[in-house]
Scaffold this active site. Structure first.
Site, short mmCIF file in Angstrom:
data_model
loop_
_atom_site.label_atom_id
_atom_site.label_comp_id
_atom_site.label_asym_id
_atom_site.label_seq_id
_atom_site.Cartn_x
_atom_site.Cartn_y
_atom_site.Cartn_z
N HIS A 156 22.78 -18.21 36.55
CA HIS A 156 22.16 -16.90 36.39
C HIS A 156 23.01 -15.77 36.96
CE1 HIS A 156 18.12 -18.21 34.91
NE2 HIS A 156 18.52 -19.34 35.46
N ASP A 364 27.16 -8.06 38.28
CA ASP A 364 25.85 -8.66 38.08
C ASP A 364 25.92 -9.67 36.94
OD1 ASP A 364 23.32 -8.77 39.13
OD2 ASP A 364 22.83 -6.69 38.66
#
Length: 460
Positions: A156, A364
């Site tokens: 993730h 991110d």
């Protein structure tokens, strides 16, 4: 595949309680659509002594299998290696990484114990799906415990360039363990490419086409599966009472001023100091914007027992105080900085109220705030998304104003451009963004990954 789905994640949803958040809902739907399965993870409890086995709770056709950690395991595996070594390195902050052999030993031991526990819960026709950086070694431990069925892994967070990944003293051990999975999924093409490049340059792997790689005497598949959101859920929350109440409260305070909104965990990967500096620079260079714009940054603290996070909190306190001291007036405070969390429904209402969504992480994996901001907008009068080019979402959200968050001046210019952008351009950009968010939703992500894993099947 007709067997059960077995999912492992560091934390699970609470058994018997409503599933909150897109990922929890997606995992729950994947398990129930499969006709049943197991959701395995850490219970959230830390004990002085190790407990054997797992605690099982049934909810419909799904079993929750929860394992405890000792305090020593929590300190070494979770706070230590996962969050002081893997997290900073994977977010390109080697300068903040702490490499400790004892921490890795705890990380390895927890993955070994959890892998053995999970292998005991499987049946021959099951499919296993493991999530995130806490469990990079779990697949190999399951193989060594005798599990030979199909097994996928999804990361993730970002996967760094090989030159960064190799700063981890155990990079070879981690990579070999990851290759025990049949399918390894990443958020972006860039992340998948980084991992492929590491395998070919460092491990002698050979790419055979169609995202397949031969390495360590195995054939694996490495592919990007960008995670999404449930856009209709966000719209419903923005329309709901909680969303309307939040936007109404803030709307009365800011009056007719344009709202610039940031919503992030308080983490050094999110670029919060650079963001505040950019907003301050925009005010420094454009006196005509004084009194016409308000910046709200919501940043709930996280991992407060890690030193780098304590330093960040102090830095944000100083920055917001300085900028407000320089620019505030009797009836206007330019920055509202709230170090606390808010319910998702309230945030959806604030997204809709905002003229600018400011999402500028230094790095991110995806950043779902960007997608939620897009989904919450009013089609006839949408806000504008200012997005870091280093957020995974930038690969899909090309209709945003993309910025380099390290470039304070250019980010300040983008904030101003977003505030004064014509309604016609805002609508055109939003339509492009909304289509991308809806085309690759959280349900699309879940289906695509499991379809790919099912096609691979069990290893030979």
């Amino acid at each position: 595949m007709t067997g059960r789905l077995i999912i492992a994640s560091n934390r699970t949803a609470a058994p018997g309680e409503p599933k909150v958040g897109g990922l929890a809902v997606a995992i729950w739907e994947a398990l129930t659509e499969r006709g049943g399965g197991v959701w395995f993870g850490w219970s959230g409890e830390t004990l002085e002594r190790e407990t054997r086995g797992v605690r099982l709770f049934a909810e419909g056709s799904v079993d929750f299998a929860l394992a405890d950690l000792t305090q020593a395991e929590y300190d070494g595996y979770y706070l230590g290696y996962a969050n002081r070594a893997l997290w900073p390195v994977f977010h390109y902050r080697v300068d903040l990484a702490h490499f400790d052999e004892h921490d890795f030993a705890e990380y390895e031991a927890v993955n070994r114990r959890f892998g053995r526990l999970l292998a005991q819960l499987t049946r021959p026709d099951d499919t296993v799906w493991v999530h995130d950086y806490h469990f990079l070694l779990l697949g190999q431990e399951m193989r060594q415990s005798g599990w030979d069925g199909p097994m996928g892994f999804f990361l993730h967070i970002p996967f760094p360039a090989p030159e960064i990944f190799t700063s981890l003293p155990q990079h070879g051990r981690l990579a070999r363990a990851l290759c025990a999975f049949d399918l390894i999924g990443f958020q972006t093409n860039r992340d998948a490419s980084n991992f492929k490049r590491y395998l070919t340059e460092v491990c002698g792997a050979v790419e055979t086409g169609d995202d397949r790689i031969d390495v360590f005497d195995r054939r694996i598949t490495v592919k990007a599966f960008p995670i999404g959101i449930d856009a209709d859920e966000i719209v419903s929350m923005a329309d709901g009472k909680e969303g309307r109440d939040a936007s109404g409260r803030l709307g009365r305070i800011i009056d007719n001023r344009a709202l610039v909104l940031g919503v992030d965990r308080m983490d050094y990967s999110k670029g919060l100091p650079q963001r505040m500096e950019a907003f301050g620079r925009m005010l420094d260079d454009r006196e005509h914007m004084h009194g016409r714009v308000s910046f709200l940054q919501i940043a709930p603290p996280s991992r407060e027992d890690v030193g780098a996070y304590q330093d960040l909190r102090e830095q944000l306190d100083r920055l917001s105080g300085r900028i407000n001291g320089d620019h505030a007036d009797l009836d206007w405070v330019p920055i509202r900085y709230l170090a606390r969390s808010y319910p998702r429904g309230a945030l959806a209402g604030l997204y809709r109220l905002a003229r600018v969504g400011l999402v500028t992480p230094l790095y991110d994996g995806m950043n779902l705030v960007a997608k939620e901001f897009v989904a919450a907008q009013t089609p006839e009068d949408p806000g504008t998304l200012v997005l870091s080019e280093f957020a995974g979402a930038a690969e899909q959200l090309q209709g945003a104003l993309l910025v380099n968050p390290h470039d304070v001046t250019s980010t300040a210019d983008a904030i101003h451009k977003a505030i004064v952008m014509s309604q016609e351009e805002r609508i055109e950009r939003w339509q492009t963004l909304d289509a991308a968010v809806r085309d690759q939703s959280i349900s699309w992500w879940r289906r695509k990954f499991l379809e790919a894993l099912d096609k691979i099947g069990a290893p030979a």
